[in-house]
Design an enzyme around this catalytic site. Structure first.
Site, PDB file in Angstrom:
ATOM      1  NE  ARG A   1      -3.267  -0.309   2.957  1.00 31.80           N
ATOM      2  CZ  ARG A   1      -3.919   0.010   4.065  1.00 31.80           C
ATOM      3  NH1 ARG A   1      -3.588  -0.537   5.219  1.00 31.80           N
ATOM      4  NH2 ARG A   1      -4.886   0.906   4.026  1.00 31.80           N
TER       5      ARG A   1
ATOM      6  CG  MET B   1      -0.033   7.599  -4.445  1.00 35.79           C
ATOM      7  SD  MET B   1       1.050   8.249  -5.710  1.00 35.79           S
ATOM      8  CE  MET B   1       2.482   7.279  -5.323  1.00 35.79           C
TER       9      MET B   1
ATOM     10  NE  ARG C   1      -8.342   8.929   3.853  1.00 37.49           N
ATOM     11  CZ  ARG C   1      -8.114   8.239   2.756  1.00 37.49           C
ATOM     12  NH1 ARG C   1      -6.892   8.040   2.345  1.00 37.49           N
ATOM     13  NH2 ARG C   1      -9.111   7.747   2.052  1.00 37.49           N
TER      14      ARG C   1
ATOM     15  CD  GLU D   1       0.293  51.868  -6.748  1.00 37.97           C
ATOM     16  OE1 GLU D   1      -0.280  50.864  -7.204  1.00 37.97           O
ATOM     17  OE2 GLU D   1      -0.261  52.973  -6.638  1.00 37.97           O
TER      18      GLU D   1
ATOM     19  CB  SER E   1      -2.726  50.855   1.168  1.00 36.63           C
ATOM     20  OG  SER E   1      -3.291  49.664   0.688  1.00 36.63           O
TER      21      SER E   1
ATOM     22  N   GLY F   1       0.241  48.246  -2.676  1.00 35.53           N
ATOM     23  CA  GLY F   1      -0.485  47.787  -3.866  1.00 35.53           C
ATOM     24  C   GLY F   1       0.359  46.694  -4.492  1.00 35.53           C
ATOM     25  CB  THR F   2       0.712  43.120  -3.642  1.00 32.22           C
ATOM     26  OG1 THR F   2      -0.700  42.889  -3.622  1.00 32.22           O
ATOM     27  CG2 THR F   2       1.214  43.321  -2.231  1.00 32.22           C
ATOM     28  CG  ASN F   3      -2.614  43.431  -8.147  1.00 31.23           C
ATOM     29  OD1 ASN F   3      -2.308  42.358  -7.632  1.00 31.23           O
ATOM     30  ND2 ASN F   3      -3.856  43.864  -8.232  1.00 31.23           N
TER      31      ASN F   3
ATOM     32  CB  CYS G   1      -5.408  46.982  -1.100  1.00 30.26           C
ATOM     33  SG  CYS G   1      -4.462  48.249  -1.930  1.00 30.26           S
TER      34      CYS G   1
ATOM     35  CE1 TYR H   1      -5.881  47.739   4.939  1.00 30.63           C
ATOM     36  CE2 TYR H   1      -4.812  49.022   6.664  1.00 30.63           C
ATOM     37  CZ  TYR H   1      -5.274  48.896   5.368  1.00 30.63           C
ATOM     38  OH  TYR H   1      -5.131  49.928   4.486  1.00 30.63           O
TER      39      TYR H   1
HETATM   40  P1  ADP Z   1      -5.937   3.962  -0.686  1.00 31.47           P
HETATM   41  O1  ADP Z   1      -4.781   4.783  -0.282  1.00 31.47           O
HETATM   42  O2  ADP Z   1      -6.328   4.112  -2.083  1.00 31.47           O
HETATM   43  O3  ADP Z   1      -7.073   4.083   0.312  1.00 31.47           O
HETATM   44  P2  ADP Z   1      -5.243   1.505   0.644  1.00 31.47           P
HETATM   45  O4  ADP Z   1      -3.815   1.189   0.779  1.00 31.47           O
HETATM   46  O5  ADP Z   1      -5.918   2.033   1.830  1.00 31.47           O
HETATM   47  O6  ADP Z   1      -5.434   2.457  -0.604  1.00 31.47           O
HETATM   48  O7  ADP Z   1      -5.944   0.197   0.178  1.00 31.47           O
HETATM   49  C1  ADP Z   1      -7.238   0.199  -0.305  1.00 31.47           C
HETATM   50  C2  ADP Z   1      -8.045  -0.869   0.342  1.00 31.47           C
HETATM   51  O8  ADP Z   1      -7.435  -2.128   0.210  1.00 31.47           O
HETATM   52  C3  ADP Z   1      -8.233  -0.716   1.835  1.00 31.47           C
HETATM   53  O9  ADP Z   1      -9.246   0.166   2.160  1.00 31.47           O
HETATM   54  C4  ADP Z   1      -8.612  -2.117   2.231  1.00 31.47           C
HETATM   55  O10 ADP Z   1      -9.977  -2.350   1.995  1.00 31.47           O
HETATM   56  C5  ADP Z   1      -7.790  -2.942   1.284  1.00 31.47           C
HETATM   57  N1  ADP Z   1      -6.609  -3.414   1.990  1.00 31.47           N
HETATM   58  C6  ADP Z   1      -5.403  -2.822   2.088  1.00 31.47           C
HETATM   59  N2  ADP Z   1      -4.579  -3.544   2.869  1.00 31.47           N
HETATM   60  C7  ADP Z   1      -5.281  -4.617   3.276  1.00 31.47           C
HETATM   61  C8  ADP Z   1      -5.003  -5.720   4.115  1.00 31.47           C
HETATM   62  N3  ADP Z   1      -3.822  -5.865   4.701  1.00 31.47           N
HETATM   63  N4  ADP Z   1      -5.974  -6.619   4.292  1.00 31.47           N
HETATM   64  C9  ADP Z   1      -7.175  -6.471   3.715  1.00 31.47           C
HETATM   65  N5  ADP Z   1      -7.502  -5.464   2.931  1.00 31.47           N
HETATM   66  C10 ADP Z   1      -6.575  -4.528   2.704  1.00 31.47           C
HETATM   67 MG    MG Z   2      -7.219   3.553   2.003  1.00 30.79          MG
HETATM   68 MG    MG Z   3      -7.197   3.348  -3.700  1.00 30.75          MG
END
Ligand code: ADP
Ligand code: MG
Ligand code: MG
Length: 877
Positions: free
Chosen positions: A92, A103, A336, A744, A763, A765-767, A830, A850
């Site tokens: 991953r 990615m 996240r 300016e 003031s 005038g950054t443009n 401004c 400001y």
């Molecule tokens: P993205 O960054 O696109 O979210 P992830 O690396 O989170 O990609 O992977 C996408 C999905 O793949 C995860 O949400 C999960 O469902 C599945 N996945 C990733 N690693 C595992 C794992 N070790 N076991 C089971 N499912 C996984």
């Molecule tokens: Mg993910």
């Molecule tokens: Mg993905």
């Protein structure tokens, strides 16, 4: 030896630079004791090294990889070669900053022709084993060898149709076996090589592919759009697989700890049983609401609720959590901070403060400045909606906004049409990362498949773009470019309107109205104000704009551009009379008329401002901007002014300048035509006196533009002051006013200390300051700035974000010197940069009091000032 690999046990959330967001958070969750499958992270450093060394893995990486694989095998008692406990892993990617869908991930790595059979025997489920294998073949082929998705998908879908299977889960073991065999042939056809059977080779190829994917086009576009640096690289996480596709007691899902659309404080998520990885997000099957899990697997549901509360409190923010259930066992695979609409961001921030999870200061940091824009998005006008023809009302409100445009069916066409100035709406069965540029170019995105966490939904919310997903009563035929919906058909180019807040789609263009603001918004904004040091004013001259700015709590007006007041037809003719007069008497006569108009304007503006300061800039642009250019216009003007067309053309010819932006403009006009500024100052001050007589005190601040010597300023100031004194005497009353200058030109910056002795305020005038410091014509820079950015000569367009090293230094030193000689001088900025987040952060760190920007940027600027202060403010410099 550089350490390129960290076990999950060795990391923590603060190590995002090295382990990427995903890796750092996996480690953090593991240390919290949450059920996270074991694994390790290869660092971003390894990726950077790899890309620097022309795609060669760093020296000791493979050595370290073998050691870590052995250690993992030991810990979990599984291995790539074992007969009984087979190790399968996911590979991953995960950069420091979350880049959804940008990615690639590979699942079930480690399978091959031999051990797929072992897996089938061991689990007594060959359907499951071959489902894992076909997924590996698909993902590996795509990610590592760049085999087009269609090469696999077309066959897969045909297979389903041929055999009459409704969903993926209906395909039996033998079917999946056939599919695997076909997929392996695809490898040979596409790459002239068989699928690599050796797990360790699969792994190293996969790692390299993830490293390389850092540089793919999609990733680059996403980084550009989100201003993520290109050189921070991605980490790679290697993690033991858990299986959501091992039957009906298993599944996979995504959930937000709060509603990412409205901000409501309840769990919001979707899952699919007997599914793996991205099945939920890809919108292949329609997922179920997390709430139904309560009935299906009560303790898994309860456990998940507990985990999500815990994560939210721990991270002090709404979380986006990916999970998998294997035989009723819950695993957490990612957490996240969740992407959310601006409205949700505000509600969540306010709720978290009220729940005492975060402080006001932290709340200010939890809302993105960019997202504030969304809150100011228009809605459809209710009345017009009643008369509109509905196309669909069953879609999901994936990202709010109201947009109209022409239907297009592909991202390429969307981009092309948008470049030709057309407003388009991208309609697709679903979207994928390849569509990103087309999504950017579109006014709205509509998909027929997918839920609230589908690619389209997540990406659109991130961009603040209107989006409706899961419009399942609409059928899109991308090939024939036709749409069938319950009430009829649509073609490419037909105009539709999309309501992202409700999930509704209408035929034709529906009128919009302004956004309304919530109590939570007011609360949040007042916290921002409490926290901020820098004040925010607005640049505005029409009553409507001024009211808007004050509704957003602007602290005054930083710039009234008087030239905008000369463009009404009856005013323009007087202005032309003034410009074309050959004697001072005639000029004064024309100016007297203009003055009447200006008095009305200034009175209205000053009345709206009351005691809040109002900077009025005296006339700035070159005079020829006021003159007619077309033949027809010239004829008209000649007639109105009672001169021949030839005479008129002669005048125009005389006024013509080679470099008007560097020519007879700004204070230079008033040096040659003194009566001009005196007239304007008189209009301002007599308006203020009249208002005062009505009991309304106001604070005009008269600004002389484009000064570069002290004498320019003092000569004009003396003329103006003389007039003001006379007016005050006549009225038998006095008003509060200031006279200052716009800084300016580079020279003005260099003599800021001298100017500060005679000015009440500055003031920047950054443009113009940017234009003159670089010597880049603002109007022509478009021809080359693009190349400068591409070649890395400039990091950003200096007209959009302050050039800190050059222009910024001028501003900083000038402000510092000015304050040193005149501590009372008020200093503002401004121009466009006054509303730009990064620039504001810089201004907050130097002697600026400001910033001023257009009314709709005021709330965003206010949030920027607050965030800058929380992040360190002036103490940092
Ligand atoms: P993205 O960054 O696109 O979210 P992830 O690396 O989170 O990609 O992977 C996408 C999905 O793949 C995860 O949400 C999960 O469902 C599945 N996945 C990733 N690693 C595992 C794992 N070790 N076991 C089971 N499912 C996984
Ligand atoms: Mg993910
Ligand atoms: Mg993905």
């Amino acid at each position: 030896m550089t350490k390129y690999i960290y076990k999950f046990d060795e990391g923590q959330k603060s190590m995002k630079d090295l382990l990427g967001g995903k890796g750092a958070n996996l480690a953090e969750m593991k240390s919290l004791g949450l059920p996270v499958p074991d694994g390790f992270t290869i660092t971003t450093e390894a990726c950077i090294e790899y890309l620097k060394n022309d795609a060669e893995l760093p020296d000791t990486l493979l050595e370290q990889l073998n050691i870590e694989l052995d250690a993992l095998s030991q810990r979990i008692q599984k291995s790539f070669s074992a007969d009984e406990s087979l190790l399968l892993v996911s590979v991953r990617s995960g950069a420091k900053i979350s880049m959804p869908g940008m990615m690639d991930t590979i699942l079930n790595l480690g399978l091959n022709d031999e051990n797929v059979k072992k897996l089938a025997t061991k689990t007594n489920d060959s359907r499951f084993a071959y489902d894992c294998y076909r997924r590996l073949l698909q993902m590996f082929g795509q990610v590592v060898y760049g085999i087009p998705m269609a090469a696999f998908d077309t066959y897969f879908n045909q297979y389903k149709t041929q055999h009459g299977y409704q969903s993926d889960a209906d395909i039996p073991a033998e079917g999946l076996q056939d599919i695997c065999n076909h997929f392996k042939e695809v490898y040979v056809e596409e790459t002239y090589k068989p699928f690599p059977q050796e797990p360790i080779n699969q792994l190293t190829e996969a790692i390299e592919a993830v490293f390389k994917s850092w540089d793919n086009d999609r990733a680059r576009v996403y980084r550009q759009l989100n201003e993520i640096p290109h050189d921070i690289g991605t980490a790679v996480n290697i993690q033991e697989m858990v299986f959501g596709n091992s039957g009906e007691r298993s599944g996979t899902g995504v959930a937000f700890t709060r509603n990412p659309v409205t901000g409501q404080a309840n769990l919001f998520g979707e899952y699919l049983l007997n599914a793996q990885g991205e099945d939920v997000v890809a919108g292949i099957r329609t997922p179920k609401d997390i709430e139904t899990l309560r009935a299906q697997m009560p303790h898994v549901h309860q456990q998940f609720v507990d985990v999500s509360k815990r994560l939210e409190t721990h991270y002090k923010d709404m979380q986006d959590i990916e999970f998998t259930i294997e035989n009723e066992q819950l695993y957490i695979l990612q957490t996240r901070s969740g992407k959310r609409t601006a409205n949700a961001a505000i509600h969540i921030a306010v709720d978290l403060v009220e729940e005492e999870i975060i402080t006001k200061e932290e709340a200010v940091l939890n809302v993105e400045v960019k997202s504030i824009d969304q809150l100011l998005h228009p809605n459809f006008d209710e009345q017009s909606l009643k008369n509109a023809t509905t196309i669909s009302k069953i879609g999901l409100p994936a990202s709010p906004g109201a947009a109209s445009g022409k239907i297009v069916f592909s991202a390429e066409i969307a981009k092309e049409q948008a470049e030709n100035g057309n407003k388009v709406i991208l309609m697709r069965p679903e979207t994928s990362p390849e569509d990103i540029e087309g999504m950017i170019a579109s006014e709205a995105i509509v998909t027929t498949h997918g839920g609230m966490t589908s690619h389209a939904a997540v990406v659109a919310r991130g961009m603040g773009k209107c989006c409706v997903t899961g419009c399942s009563d609409v059928e899109i035929n991308v090939v024939d470019k036709v749409i069938h919906y319950p009430g009829g058909t649509l073609q490419e180019g037909d105009v539709i309107s999309v309501d992202g807040a409700k999930g509704d789609i209408y035929y034709g263009e529906v009128a919009t109205m302004k956004a309304e603001r919530s109590e939570a918004f007011e609360q949040f904004m007042s916290w921002s104000e409490d926290v901020a040091r820098l004040q925010v004013r607005m640049n505005a001259e029409t009553p409507q704009d001024i009211q808007t700015g004050y509704q957003f709590n602007a602290k005054g007006i930083g710039l009234v551009r008087t030239e905008h007041m000369f463009f009404g037809p009856e005013r323009l003719i007087e202005m032309r009379r003034f410009i074309l007069s050959d004697t001072q008497d005639k000029r004064i006569a024309a100016l007297n008329k203009i003055q009447q108009y200006q008095m009305t304007d200034f009175e209205a503006i000053l009345k709206l401002s009351g005691e809040r300061p109002t900077i009025i800039r005296l006339l700035d642009p070159p005079l020829h901007e006021f003159l007619p250019s077309s033949v027809e216009e010239k004829n008209n003007v000649a007639e109105q002014l009672n001169v021949s067309v030839r005479e008129l053309e002669q005048y125009i010819e005389n006024l013509n300048e080679v470099n008007p932006m560097l020519g007879h403009r700004g204070c230079r006009l008033a040096i040659t035509y003194p009566e001009l500024y005196v007239m304007q100052a008189e209009a301002i001050v007599s308006s203020a006196l009249r208002l005062k007589a009505q009991g309304i005190e106001c604070q005009p601040e008269i600004m002389i533009p484009l000064v570069s010597t002290v004498a320019e300023f003092t000569i004009l100031k003396d003329q103006i002051v003389e007039k003001i004194e006379q007016l005050q005497q006549e009225a038998g009353d006095r008003i509060q006013y200031l006279i200052g200058t716009m800084i300016e030109t580079p020279r003005a910056c260099l003599i800021a200390d001298e100017l500060a002795e005679v000015c009440d305020f500055f003031s920047f005038g950054t443009n113009d300051l940017t234009q003159l410091t670089f010597g880049f014509s603002r109007d022509d820079a478009g021809k080359f700035i693009g190349s400068y950015l591409e070649q890395g000569i400039l990091e950003r367009d200096p007209f959009q974000t302050l050039d800190q090293n050059g222009v910024g230094q001028l501003v900083k030193k000038a402000a510092q010197q000015a304050k040193a000689v005149n501590p009372n001088i008020k200093i503002g900025v401004c121009g466009e940069l006054g509303g730009d987040d990064k620039s504001i952060h810089y201004f907050n760190q130097i002697d600026i009091d400001y910033v001023s920007c257009s009314p709709f940027r005021v709330p965003g600027a206010l949030l920027s000032t607050a965030q800058s202060e929380v992040k360190g403010g002036r103490s940092r410099v």
